[in-house]
Scaffold this motif. Structure first.
Motif, mmCIF file in Angstrom:
data_model
loop_
_atom_site.group_PDB
_atom_site.id
_atom_site.type_symbol
_atom_site.label_atom_id
_atom_site.label_comp_id
_atom_site.label_asym_id
_atom_site.label_seq_id
_atom_site.Cartn_x
_atom_site.Cartn_y
_atom_site.Cartn_z
ATOM 1 N N ALA A 1 -6.075 11.841 -3.236
ATOM 2 C CA ALA A 1 -5.821 10.608 -3.975
ATOM 3 C C ALA A 1 -6.328 10.812 -5.397
ATOM 4 O O ALA A 1 -7.399 11.384 -5.607
ATOM 5 C CB ALA A 1 -6.512 9.424 -3.319
ATOM 6 N N LEU B 1 -3.685 3.769 0.965
ATOM 7 C CA LEU B 1 -4.203 3.509 -0.377
ATOM 8 C C LEU B 1 -3.667 2.155 -0.817
ATOM 9 O O LEU B 1 -2.463 1.992 -1.020
ATOM 10 C CB LEU B 1 -3.773 4.608 -1.356
ATOM 11 N N VAL C 1 -8.960 6.662 5.385
ATOM 12 C CA VAL C 1 -8.416 7.851 6.048
ATOM 13 C C VAL C 1 -8.672 7.665 7.544
ATOM 14 O O VAL C 1 -9.824 7.700 7.990
ATOM 15 C CB VAL C 1 -9.066 9.137 5.501
ATOM 16 N N LYS D 1 -2.731 7.210 -6.883
ATOM 17 C CA LYS D 1 -1.621 7.778 -6.107
ATOM 18 C C LYS D 1 -2.172 8.559 -4.930
ATOM 19 O O LYS D 1 -3.275 9.106 -4.996
ATOM 20 C CB LYS D 1 -0.770 8.719 -6.967
ATOM 21 N N LEU D 2 -1.367 8.670 -3.862
ATOM 22 C CA LEU D 2 -1.782 9.278 -2.602
ATOM 23 C C LEU D 2 -0.793 10.333 -2.147
ATOM 24 O O LEU D 2 0.420 10.172 -2.302
ATOM 25 C CB LEU D 2 -1.848 8.183 -1.523
ATOM 26 N N SER E 1 0.843 -1.201 0.000
ATOM 27 C CA SER E 1 0.000 0.000 0.000
ATOM 28 C C SER E 1 0.872 1.243 0.000
ATOM 29 O O SER E 1 2.055 1.196 0.343
ATOM 30 C CB SER E 1 -0.886 0.033 1.248
ATOM 31 N N GLN E 2 0.266 2.367 -0.358
ATOM 32 C CA GLN E 2 0.878 3.670 -0.147
ATOM 33 C C GLN E 2 0.303 4.195 1.167
ATOM 34 O O GLN E 2 -0.886 4.027 1.434
ATOM 35 C CB GLN E 2 0.509 4.631 -1.273
ATOM 36 N N THR F 1 -6.157 14.709 2.851
ATOM 37 C CA THR F 1 -5.731 13.605 2.007
ATOM 38 C C THR F 1 -6.154 13.848 0.568
ATOM 39 O O THR F 1 -7.293 14.231 0.309
ATOM 40 C CB THR F 1 -6.349 12.289 2.522
ATOM 41 N N SER G 1 -3.346 7.979 6.203
ATOM 42 C CA SER G 1 -4.147 7.520 5.067
ATOM 43 C C SER G 1 -3.455 6.345 4.398
ATOM 44 O O SER G 1 -2.231 6.310 4.276
ATOM 45 C CB SER G 1 -4.354 8.649 4.061
ATOM 46 N N LEU H 1 -9.184 3.389 -0.527
ATOM 47 C CA LEU H 1 -8.612 4.463 0.287
ATOM 48 C C LEU H 1 -9.272 4.499 1.651
ATOM 49 O O LEU H 1 -10.500 4.555 1.757
ATOM 50 C CB LEU H 1 -8.814 5.815 -0.406
ATOM 51 N N VAL I 1 -0.643 13.162 1.446
ATOM 52 C CA VAL I 1 -1.291 13.717 2.638
ATOM 53 C C VAL I 1 -0.562 15.000 3.001
ATOM 54 O O VAL I 1 0.664 15.003 3.158
ATOM 55 C CB VAL I 1 -1.277 12.718 3.816
#
Length: 181
Positions: free
Chosen positions: A132, A88, A96, A121-122, A76-77, A130, A86, A94, A124
């Motif tokens: 995305a 992703l 949060v 893509k993420l 994950s990201q 957040t 957060s 996603l 913060v």
């Protein structure tokens, strides 16, 4: 960073450590489980991540220990700002999360705030906002804080992209041209 403590990682030694700038040495360390470690930090909150293995641990700097581990989908990201963590997942789910206290997350019980699809893509922001990006639908999802309703808008996406936060605004860094073959 606006803190005097900076945490760093040494994957070879499986360590996350607090760097003491006055003596240029680590003055505290926690042990990770693999060499794929990274640190997220904002202010006096710190997290040790091992994303290929799907773990996020809260670091307790006072006792120099790990606590509050959560399992996230592997690879994950993860982003952190203010009290927002957060996540992703590779499939674009996603979450949060409120990270102000004890971390609590179970992906089988916690409904994602959005589903963005693969390749998302993420980022913060320092404020915890957040961002995305869903590349296929060319949409930006913004979540102001944990528990807030996601906002969605059009967002042009080039072929290959990254997303970052500049203040409380999303940004796509310019892409470099491909080198000639």
């Amino acid at each position: 960073l606006d803190t005097r403590d900076v945490w760093v990682t040494n994957g070879e030694k499986l360590l996350g450590g607090r760097l003491n700038h006055q003596i240029d040495e680590l003055d505290a360390a926690v042990t990770g489980a693999s060499s794929d470690l990274d640190v997220l930090q904002d202010g006096s909150s710190y997290f040790l991540t091992d994303l290929p293995h799907g773990t996020v641990d809260k670091i307790d700097p006072a006792f120099v220990s790990l606590g509050g581990r959560i399992q996230v989908p592997q690879n994950s990201q993860v982003g952190y700002g203010d009290n927002t963590l957060s996540v992703l997942s590779p499939d674009g789910s996603l979450w949060v999360l409120d990270a102000s206290g004890r971390l609590d997350f179970d992906r089988s019980k916690t409904k994602p705030v959005a589903k963005l699809g693969q390749g998302a893509k993420l980022a913060v922001a320092k404020s915890g906002m957040t961002f995305a990006v869903a590349p296929k639908s060319k949409r930006l999802v913004t979540v102001e804080r944990p528990g807030a309703t996601p906002q969605t808008r059009d967002f042009p996406v080039p072929g290959a992209f990254q997303v970052s936060a500049v203040g409380d605004q999303p940004d796509r860094p310019p892409q470099q041209a491909e080198p000639p073959l």
